[in-house]
Design an enzyme around this catalytic site. Structure first.
Site, PDB file in Angstrom:
ATOM      1  N   ASN A  56       0.833  -1.199   0.000  1.00  0.00           N
ATOM      2  CA  ASN A  56       0.000   0.000   0.000  1.00  0.00           C
ATOM      3  C   ASN A  56       0.872   1.256   0.000  1.00  0.00           C
ATOM      4  O   ASN A  56       1.742   1.360  -0.864  1.00  0.00           O
ATOM      5  CB  ASN A  56      -1.122  -0.025   1.047  1.00  0.00           C
ATOM      6  CG  ASN A  56      -0.731  -0.165   2.487  1.00  0.00           C
ATOM      7  OD1 ASN A  56      -0.293  -1.218   2.930  1.00  0.00           O
ATOM      8  ND2 ASN A  56      -0.915   0.891   3.263  1.00  0.00           N
ATOM      9  N   ASP A  57       0.699   2.195   0.895  1.00  0.00           N
ATOM     10  CA  ASP A  57       1.239   3.550   0.758  1.00  0.00           C
ATOM     11  C   ASP A  57       2.709   3.631   0.335  1.00  0.00           C
ATOM     12  O   ASP A  57       3.554   2.910   0.860  1.00  0.00           O
ATOM     13  CB  ASP A  57       1.151   4.285   2.098  1.00  0.00           C
ATOM     14  CG  ASP A  57      -0.220   4.258   2.715  1.00  0.00           C
ATOM     15  OD1 ASP A  57      -1.161   3.758   2.083  1.00  0.00           O
ATOM     16  OD2 ASP A  57      -0.350   4.728   3.859  1.00  0.00           O
TER      17      ASP A  57
ATOM     18  N   GLN B 112       4.659   0.381   2.057  1.00  0.00           N
ATOM     19  CA  GLN B 112       4.005  -0.495   3.028  1.00  0.00           C
ATOM     20  C   GLN B 112       3.864  -1.876   2.389  1.00  0.00           C
ATOM     21  O   GLN B 112       3.351  -2.001   1.271  1.00  0.00           O
ATOM     22  CB  GLN B 112       2.649   0.074   3.404  1.00  0.00           C
ATOM     23  CG  GLN B 112       2.734   1.351   4.231  1.00  0.00           C
ATOM     24  CD  GLN B 112       3.203   1.078   5.648  1.00  0.00           C
ATOM     25  OE1 GLN B 112       2.429   0.717   6.514  1.00  0.00           O
ATOM     26  NE2 GLN B 112       4.493   1.254   5.891  1.00  0.00           N
TER      27      GLN B 112
ATOM     28  N   ASP C 164       2.465   8.686  10.195  1.00  0.00           N
ATOM     29  CA  ASP C 164       2.890   9.049   8.839  1.00  0.00           C
ATOM     30  C   ASP C 164       3.749  10.322   8.796  1.00  0.00           C
ATOM     31  O   ASP C 164       3.396  11.304   8.129  1.00  0.00           O
ATOM     32  CB  ASP C 164       1.673   9.204   7.905  1.00  0.00           C
ATOM     33  CG  ASP C 164       0.690   8.045   8.012  1.00  0.00           C
ATOM     34  OD1 ASP C 164       1.126   6.932   8.339  1.00  0.00           O
ATOM     35  OD2 ASP C 164      -0.519   8.260   7.766  1.00  0.00           O
TER      36      ASP C 164
END
Length: 495
Positions: free
Chosen positions: A38-39, A55, A168
């Site tokens: 993901n991110d 991620q 984050d």
């Protein structure tokens, strides 16, 4: 001491990554070495290469305990996998190494800052994730976690801020050599805020102030912030959870938000001036930017959406998730513009061009097909005819499948629709966007890769992204008009 958890992840990804052929991956969008992505994390220029961490759950194509995958590139389009950079192997990050950022220190080493996660049993018997910020430093391949981690935790959050939503970090270095980072947090009102922290050396951090507050305007918790100067303004990017639509903005639930404004560097005050979505399609989240050596601000996002993760090729695929095309950012007329990174033009081959083609009904054009394509289309009303009711382009098409981009000038609406792309799940397959046009004239640049489409509208005024899992044999492209239109088409294969 070498981490057994990281060693096992590296051993696993090396073995299983080899089993995925290049033809099973996107051609020029980064996908995970194996398993889940993901991110984007730590998007940076270091030691002569672009670094992208992400991620990562190497052991399964579904979300799991978060590691950091790692890849490098010289052109932002062709990526070389490096060994996983971080694994959840310390008491302060044992349940996950969540998103973060990377910078190069004056001594030439690379500093990573990430969110460490520990699940905590609650009084009701459930679990919440306590989140804190941690550091690791390394040579661009191997990283050692800082012995004073975590460097920011619940004691550094302003009163009312949640220790369960504190994540984050995005770092940068100021001109005076000191460091700043912003972190997403959930305040007492249950929405989101962006906190600003500072450090003299990148290691010792302390809280400065709230840089921006949501006050329940744009969704709830604000994730994955980024903050940078651009064309005389400052831009705050963030990904709010649980957004409500506002007209044709913010339709994605877990969406993206761009705030453009002014920043007083002395007072460290950000003043919002305009807001907009970053991407108007189905699949885009958690973008990060990098400043290239030649001064461009380039953004990459996770080309996926939390609400569409069940839209897959098969149930047992070896990888899931991909990054968006790198996009060069600029501000024009108070809006964020995005254009495909110029390096993409080096991949163009076999130019096919048509000018002034009349379309009424459905047509195909000789030489216009493919699944790795860069295509520019201008549509306008046919001279002497009434304004057309609808124009559409069908992509990744055969007798069974297609994905369409359709434009209705009377409503000024452009729609991406992939419900016939081969999905067997009734999840989100359409997204509409209000676009500008001049009397029915619209300009599109459409980038197709094996598993995605990204449509750039009016030289980057808006972008609509969507993943596609259509059989690769479906490579037809056709043009349809309800009424009569006149089109120009320039198409390249991307090699």
């Amino acid at each position: 001491m070498r981490s057994q958890t990281l060693w096992e992840a590296r051993k696993y990804e090396e073995a299983f990554g080899k089993a995925i052929s290049l033809q099973e991956r996107p051609g020029f969008h980064l996908s995970p070495r194996t398993g889940w992505m993901n991110d984007p994390n730590g998007f940076s220029w270091h030691d002569g290469k672009y670094h992208m961490f992400y991620q990562y759950h190497p052991y399964d194509s579904h979300w799991g305990p978060m590691h950091w995958g790692h890849a490098v590139s010289t052109d932002l389009l062709h990526w070389e996998y490096l060994p996983a950079a971080l694994a959840p192997d310390e008491i302060y990050d044992r349940d996950g190494c969540f998103s973060g950022s990377a910078i190069t220190l004056p001594d030439g080493r690379q500093l990573l800052m990430y969110t460490g996660v520990v699940k905590e049993r609650q009084a009701n018997g459930g679990y919440n994730e306590v989140q804190a910020q941690c550091l690791a430093v390394g040579d661009g391949v191997d990283y050692v976690k800082y012995d004073k981690n975590p460097v920011l935790d619940e004691k550094d959050i302003p009163e009312g801020g949640s220790r369960f939503d504190f994540r984050d970090p995005k770092m940068w270095r100021e001109e005076d050599g000191t460091y700043r980072c912003i972190i997403g947090n959930r305040p007492a009102d249950g929405s989101g805020q962006i906190l600003l922290f500072e450090s003299p050396d990148g290691y010792a951090w302390h809280y400065k102030k709230v840089l921006a507050a949501n006050h329940n305007r744009f969704g709830k918790m604000w994730e994955c912030p980024d903050f940078f100067p651009l064309d005389g303004k400052w831009v705050l990017l963030t990904s709010p959870q649980d957004m409500l639509p506002s007209g044709f903005e913010y339709h994605n639930g877990n969406g993206t938000l761009c705030l453009i404004g002014a920043y007083d560097r002395e007072a460290e005050e950000f003043t919002e001036e305009t807001d907009q979505s970053i991407d108007y399609g189905i699949d885009f989240y958690a973008p990060q930017t990098v400043l290239t050596p030649d001064g461009r601000r380039v953004m990459i996002g996770w080309m996926q959406n939390w609400d569409t993760c069940n839209h897959r090729r098969t149930h047992d695929e070896a990888w899931f998730g991909q990054m968006s095309l790198p996009r060069e950012l600029s501000i024009k007329n108070g809006r964020l513009y995005q254009t495909p990174v110029r390096e993409l033009e080096e991949m163009r081959r076999d130019r096919v061009s048509y000018q002034g083609v009349t379309v009424s009904g459905t047509i195909r054009l000789e030489g216009v097909r493919g699944r790795r394509v860069d295509m520019e289309v201008t549509v306008r009303p046919e001279e002497g005819c009434d304004l057309y009711r609808k124009f559409a382009i069908r992509l990744a098409q055969n007798d069974l499948y297609h994905t369409s981009l359709s434009f209705r000038p009377g409503e000024s609406v452009l729609k991406v629709d992939r419900k016939f792309s081969g999905s067997r799940r009734a999840i989100i397959h359409q997204r509409r966007s209000k676009v500008n046009h001049r009397g029915g004239e619209l300009k599109l640049r459409i980038i197709l890769d094996r598993f995605s489409v990204e449509a750039f509208v009016n030289d980057g005024e808006q972008v609509l992204s969507a993943v596609l899992y259509t059989d690769q044999e479906a490579d037809g492209i056709s043009f349809l008009a309800d009424g009569t239109v006149n089109i120009d088409v320039v198409k390249y294969d991307l090699v």
